[in-house]
Design an enzyme around this catalytic site. Structure first.
Site, mmCIF file in Angstrom:
data_model
loop_
_atom_site.group_PDB
_atom_site.id
_atom_site.type_symbol
_atom_site.label_atom_id
_atom_site.label_comp_id
_atom_site.label_asym_id
_atom_site.label_seq_id
_atom_site.Cartn_x
_atom_site.Cartn_y
_atom_site.Cartn_z
ATOM 1 N N ASP A 193 -107.456 -25.419 -51.378
ATOM 2 C CA ASP A 193 -108.291 -26.361 -52.128
ATOM 3 C C ASP A 193 -108.580 -27.576 -51.252
ATOM 4 O O ASP A 193 -108.050 -27.704 -50.148
ATOM 5 C CB ASP A 193 -107.637 -26.748 -53.447
ATOM 6 C CG ASP A 193 -106.280 -27.408 -53.264
ATOM 7 O OD1 ASP A 193 -105.968 -27.832 -52.135
ATOM 8 O OD2 ASP A 193 -105.536 -27.507 -54.250
ATOM 9 N N SER A 194 -109.432 -28.458 -51.729
ATOM 10 C CA SER A 194 -109.892 -29.567 -50.889
ATOM 11 C C SER A 194 -108.919 -30.737 -50.835
ATOM 12 O O SER A 194 -109.029 -31.595 -49.965
ATOM 13 C CB SER A 194 -111.239 -30.074 -51.404
ATOM 14 O OG SER A 194 -111.073 -30.765 -52.637
ATOM 15 N N ASP A 210 -106.772 -19.160 -60.109
ATOM 16 C CA ASP A 210 -105.467 -19.580 -59.593
ATOM 17 C C ASP A 210 -104.790 -20.424 -60.661
ATOM 18 O O ASP A 210 -105.457 -21.070 -61.470
ATOM 19 C CB ASP A 210 -105.616 -20.417 -58.316
ATOM 20 C CG ASP A 210 -105.990 -21.867 -58.628
ATOM 21 O OD1 ASP A 210 -105.087 -22.716 -58.659
ATOM 22 O OD2 ASP A 210 -107.178 -22.144 -58.869
#
EC number: 2.4.2.29
Length: 377
Positions: free
Chosen positions: A93-94, A268
Site C-alpha cells: 500500500d502507499s 486484503d
C-alpha cells in the site's frame, strides 16, 4: 489506454468474475484474498503456511517498512521478497492510510503529508513521489498510488477535497512510476466517501490517467455494510472491465462474498490473523469463539470435514485450553485456520464462477453460516 494490461478475465457469472493476474513473481488467481504481512511478516505464521493455505499474493505496508527497517536497507538486502522469504507476488500500500490513522500529529498539504513517526517521534515527509520511490525500493509487484482517505461519516466538502487531492496525487504517482521495469504494476485508488457522484468523478478521473488496475478505497472505515456495498455498485461499472478491481481493507467472509457478487477481484484485511489472536475462528459454520466454556470438554475438531489439518485434527478442547491459557500456539493455530478458511472461500468462489453456479454457491455458503456451529456436547 497505453498502460499494459497483465490481467486476463477467464469467466463471469453475473457481475462476479474470475481471472488471473500475471506479476513478475507469479500468477495471482482472482478473486484473491491477500493476507496482510504489515511489517514484512505474517503475525504468528510462517510464509510456508500462508502458501500452503492457498494464498497467491500477500500485502506489505509501506508506512511501517519505511520507518523500520527502512526501504533503502531492504533494497540493499535484495528487496522485500528476498528479505522476508516470501517468494511470491506482493502488493504494497502507499502508506497514506496509516499516516492518517496512526499519526496524531500530521499536516496535509498539496505537496505531501508530514507526520511524526509512531516509533521514535521523528519528523517524516511522505509525498506521492516518495511513496512510489519507497515501494520501488521494496520491489513489490503491485504498488499503490498515494491518496488521502477520509473516515466516514464526514462532511461532503471534506470528502470532495480529499478526493480531488487524491486525483492530483494519482497523476504524480503515475509519473513517478514511469521508470519501473516491465511487468510491475501501479493501481489507482477511487475515493469519494459515501457520495455516488464523487465516486463516479474519481473513477472517471483515474481511468483517464490510466493504471494497471483500480482499487476502491475509503470504505470499511466506519460506514454500515449496506453503504459499502452501495458504493461498490456505484463504482465498479465505471471501471474498465478488463482491469483488476481491488477493494481495500475488506473484510469479513460475508463482505467478500457480497463484493465478489458485485464485480470485485482482490481483497486484503487483517481480520483472519487479528481475530485468531483473540480466540475467534472462521469456519463454514460461521465465526466460533473458542473462549466459550462450551468447548472445554469437546474432543471434536472445529470442522471434521475440513481439508485443513489444524481445523480437522485438533480438538476444540485443546484450542479452548490454549486460548484461555494465553498460549502463543493458540493464536498461531487459529490464525492458521482462519487464513486457510479465507483461501478456501476464495477457491470456492473461483470454481463456482467458472462453472456458472456462483449464486447457488453464495446461497449455500450463507445458509451454512446461518445454521451456525454444531450443537455442544
Amino acid at each position: 489506454m497505453t498502460v499494459p494490461n497483465h490481467f486476463e478475465l477467464l469467466a463471469t457469472d453475473g457481475a462476479a468474475r474470475t481471472g488471473k493476474l500475471t506479476t513478475p513473481h507469479g500468477v495471482v488467481r482472482t478473486p484473491a484474498f491477500m493476507p496482510v504481512g504489515t511489517a514484512g511478516a505474517m503475525k504468528g505464521l510462517h510464509w510456508r503456511e500462508v502458501r500452503d493455505a492457498g494464498a497467491d499474493i500477500v500485502l506489505g505496508n509501506t508506512y511501517h517498512l519505511m520507518l523500520r527497517p527502512g526501504a533503502e536497507r531492504i533494497a540493499a538486502l535484495g528487496g522485500l521478497q528476498k528479505f522476508t522469504g516470501w517468494n511470491g507476488p506482493m502488493l504494497t500500500d502507499s502508506g497514506g492510510f496509516q499516516v492518517m490513522s496512526l499519526s496524531e500529529l500530521r499536516k496535509v498539504t498539496e505537496q505531501a503529508v508530514t507526520f511524526r513517526s509512531h516509533i521514535d517521534g521523528a519528523k517524516v515527509e511522505l509525498s506521492p513521489e516518495r511513496s512510489i520511490e519507497v515501494q520501488r525500493l521494496l520491489g513489490s509487484d503491485i504498488a499503490m498510488q498515494m491518496d488521502e482517505c477520509v473516515r466516514l461519516p464526514a462532511e461532503r466538502a471534506d470528502i470532495e477535497r480529499a478526493m480531488q487531492l487524491s486525483l492530483r496525487w494519482a497523476a504524480r504517482s503515475k509519473r513517478a512510476f514511469e521508470s519501473a521495469p516491465d511487468g510491475y504494476m501501479l493501481f489507482g485508488i477511487v475515493q469519494g466517501g459515501d457520495v455516488p457522484e464523487l465516486r463516479h468523478a474519481s473513477a472517471r478521473g483515474l481511468v483517464e490517467i490510466g493504471f494497471h488496475g483500480y482499487a476502491i478505497g475509503g470504505l470499511a472505515v466506519g460506514e454500515p455494510q449496506a453503504v459499502m456495498l452501495a458504493m461498490i455498485e456505484e463504482t465498479a461499472p465505471v471501471l474498465p472491465a478488463d482491469r483488476p478491481r481491488y477493494l481495500m481493507g475488506v473484510g469479513t467472509p460475508e463482505d467478500l462474498l457480497e463484493a465478489v457478487a458485485r464485480g470485485i477481484d482482490m481483497f486484503d484485511c487483517v481480520m483472519p490473523t487479528r481475530n485468531g489472536r483473540h480466540g475467534m475462528a472462521f469456519t463454514r459454520f460461521g465465526q466460533i469463539n473458542l473462549r466459550n466454556a462450551r468447548h472445554a470438554d469437546d474432543p471434536r475438531p472445529l470442522d471434521e470435514e475440513s481439508a485443513w489439518p489444524s481445523a480437522r485434527d485438533i480438538s476444540r478442547a485443546y484450542l479452548h485450553h490454549l486460548v484461555r491459557s494465553g498460549e502463543t500456539l493458540g493464536a498461531m493455530l487459529l490464525s492458521d485456520i482462519n487464513i486457510a478458511y479465507y483461501q478456501h472461500l476464495m477457491q470456492g468462489m473461483r470454481d463456482a464462477i467458472a462453472a456458472g453456479t456462483f449464486e447457488e454457491f453464495k446461497k449455500q455458503t450463507r445458509a451454512g453460516w446461518a445454521r451456525g456451529d454444531i450443537p455442544p456436547r
